[in-house]
Design a protein around this motif. Structure first.
Motif, PDB file in Angstrom:
ATOM      1  N   ALA A  50       0.549   6.542 -15.451  1.00  0.00           N
ATOM      2  CA  ALA A  50       0.792   6.727 -14.022  1.00  0.00           C
ATOM      3  C   ALA A  50       2.286   6.591 -13.721  1.00  0.00           C
ATOM      4  CB  ALA A  50      -0.022   5.722 -13.209  1.00  0.00           C
ATOM      5  N   LYS A  51       2.939   5.668 -14.402  1.00  0.00           N
ATOM      6  CA  LYS A  51       4.383   5.475 -14.196  1.00  0.00           C
ATOM      7  C   LYS A  51       5.169   6.727 -14.594  1.00  0.00           C
ATOM      8  CE  LYS A  51       8.291   2.532 -15.309  1.00  0.00           C
ATOM      9  NZ  LYS A  51       8.709   1.978 -14.053  1.00  0.00           N
ATOM     10  N   SER A  54       4.601   9.304 -11.915  1.00  0.00           N
ATOM     11  CA  SER A  54       5.279   8.977 -10.652  1.00  0.00           C
ATOM     12  C   SER A  54       6.784   9.225 -10.760  1.00  0.00           C
ATOM     13  CB  SER A  54       4.998   7.539 -10.221  1.00  0.00           C
ATOM     14  OG  SER A  54       5.664   6.608 -11.031  1.00  0.00           O
ATOM     15  N   ARG A  58       8.486  11.933  -8.562  1.00  0.00           N
ATOM     16  CA  ARG A  58       9.252  11.195  -7.555  1.00  0.00           C
ATOM     17  C   ARG A  58       8.383  10.709  -6.404  1.00  0.00           C
ATOM     18  NH1 ARG A  58      13.670  15.673  -7.922  1.00  0.00           N
ATOM     19  NH2 ARG A  58      14.692  15.015  -9.829  1.00  0.00           N
ATOM     20  N   VAL A  59       7.229  10.145  -6.760  1.00  0.00           N
ATOM     21  CA  VAL A  59       6.323   9.546  -5.788  1.00  0.00           C
ATOM     22  C   VAL A  59       5.910   8.175  -6.300  1.00  0.00           C
ATOM     23  CG1 VAL A  59       5.475  11.765  -4.908  1.00  0.00           C
ATOM     24  CG2 VAL A  59       4.262  10.637  -6.785  1.00  0.00           C
ATOM     25  N   SER A  60       5.266   7.399  -5.453  1.00  0.00           N
ATOM     26  CA  SER A  60       4.860   6.051  -5.845  1.00  0.00           C
ATOM     27  C   SER A  60       3.695   6.092  -6.833  1.00  0.00           C
ATOM     28  CB  SER A  60       4.445   5.244  -4.613  1.00  0.00           C
ATOM     29  OG  SER A  60       3.209   5.726  -4.120  1.00  0.00           O
ATOM     30  N   GLN A  61       3.530   4.997  -7.574  1.00  0.00           N
ATOM     31  CA  GLN A  61       2.394   4.902  -8.486  1.00  0.00           C
ATOM     32  C   GLN A  61       1.078   4.888  -7.710  1.00  0.00           C
ATOM     33  OE1 GLN A  61       2.380   2.378 -11.958  1.00  0.00           O
ATOM     34  NE2 GLN A  61       4.613   2.347 -11.995  1.00  0.00           N
ATOM     35  N   THR A  63       0.419   6.641  -5.074  1.00  0.00           N
ATOM     36  CA  THR A  63       0.128   8.051  -4.811  1.00  0.00           C
ATOM     37  C   THR A  63      -0.471   8.696  -6.048  1.00  0.00           C
ATOM     38  OG1 THR A  63       1.869   8.228  -3.153  1.00  0.00           O
ATOM     39  CG2 THR A  63       1.152  10.285  -4.193  1.00  0.00           C
ATOM     40  N   VAL A  64       0.124   8.409  -7.209  1.00  0.00           N
ATOM     41  CA  VAL A  64      -0.383   8.973  -8.468  1.00  0.00           C
ATOM     42  C   VAL A  64      -1.803   8.477  -8.729  1.00  0.00           C
ATOM     43  CG1 VAL A  64      -0.073   9.004 -10.980  1.00  0.00           C
ATOM     44  CG2 VAL A  64       1.891   9.333  -9.474  1.00  0.00           C
ATOM     45  N   THR A  65      -2.054   7.206  -8.475  1.00  0.00           N
ATOM     46  CA  THR A  65      -3.394   6.648  -8.680  1.00  0.00           C
ATOM     47  C   THR A  65      -4.427   7.411  -7.859  1.00  0.00           C
ATOM     48  OG1 THR A  65      -2.521   4.467  -9.216  1.00  0.00           O
ATOM     49  CG2 THR A  65      -4.812   4.561  -8.459  1.00  0.00           C
ATOM     50  N   SER A 146       8.249  15.300  -3.109  1.00  0.00           N
ATOM     51  CA  SER A 146       8.184  15.598  -4.527  1.00  0.00           C
ATOM     52  C   SER A 146       8.576  17.054  -4.744  1.00  0.00           C
ATOM     53  CB  SER A 146       6.739  15.373  -4.993  1.00  0.00           C
ATOM     54  OG  SER A 146       6.562  15.825  -6.293  1.00  0.00           O
TER      55      SER A 146
END
Length: 160
Positions: A50-51, A54, A58-61, A63-65, A146
């Motif tokens: 996820a890191k 992200s 260029r988004v938060s973890q 958001t990826v989750t 992003s």
């Protein structure tokens, strides 16, 4: 028609192109452009964290989750604990996810990248400068964004 109208029409055309592509992708593949980009990143090495996603998007973890949760529910990716580091979870693409990538329409942003790369260096610089100026004129220079051509899901995910 004056220049203001011409500019506004060009901006609207860009927005419409992203909307229409997003709809086409959703209808043919069942995923959004942002989910498609997540699948692309994962497929580059068959897995990612996820890191890593992200950072690339260029988004938060968080958001990826949320994006990965949706892809897991659709059977396009799976989460597995890393064998090297049990604290780390790898996200792997499934055969269904790979098939979705293969059968999806040509991504709008890949068309953009091909055409942008074909431009002269000075043209690229001029375009980047102009687009950054437009973003500033719309008071959008500080918005979290992003490098994905999509109009919906990423913003909704960032809001929640």
């Amino acid at each position: 028609m004056d220049r203001v109208d011409t500019c506004l029409i060009a901006i609207r055309r860009i927005l419409r192109a992203t909307e229409l592509y997003g709809r086409e992708l959703k209808q043919t593949s069942g995923i959004t452009a942002v989910q498609f980009r997540v699948l692309q990143i994962i497929s580059e090495r068959s897995h990612a964290t996820a890191k890593e996603i992200s950072v690339r998007m260029r988004v938060s973890q968080a958001t990826v989750t949320s994006l990965v949760d949706k892809l897991v529910r659709q059977g396009m990716v799976v989460r597995e604990k890393s064998e090297q580091d049990r604290r780390q979870t790898n996200i792997h693409i499934t055969p269904k996810g790979r098939q979705t990538l293969d059968e999806a329409p040509d991504p709008l942003q890949q068309r953009f990248v091909r055409k942008f790369d074909a431009m002269e260096d000075w043209e690229q610089s001029m375009l980047v400068s102009s687009l950054e100026r437009v973003a500033a004129m719309l008071d959008a220079e500080d918005l979290d964004a992003s490098p994905v051509l999509d109009t919906g899901e990423l913003k909704r995910t960032l809001d929640h």
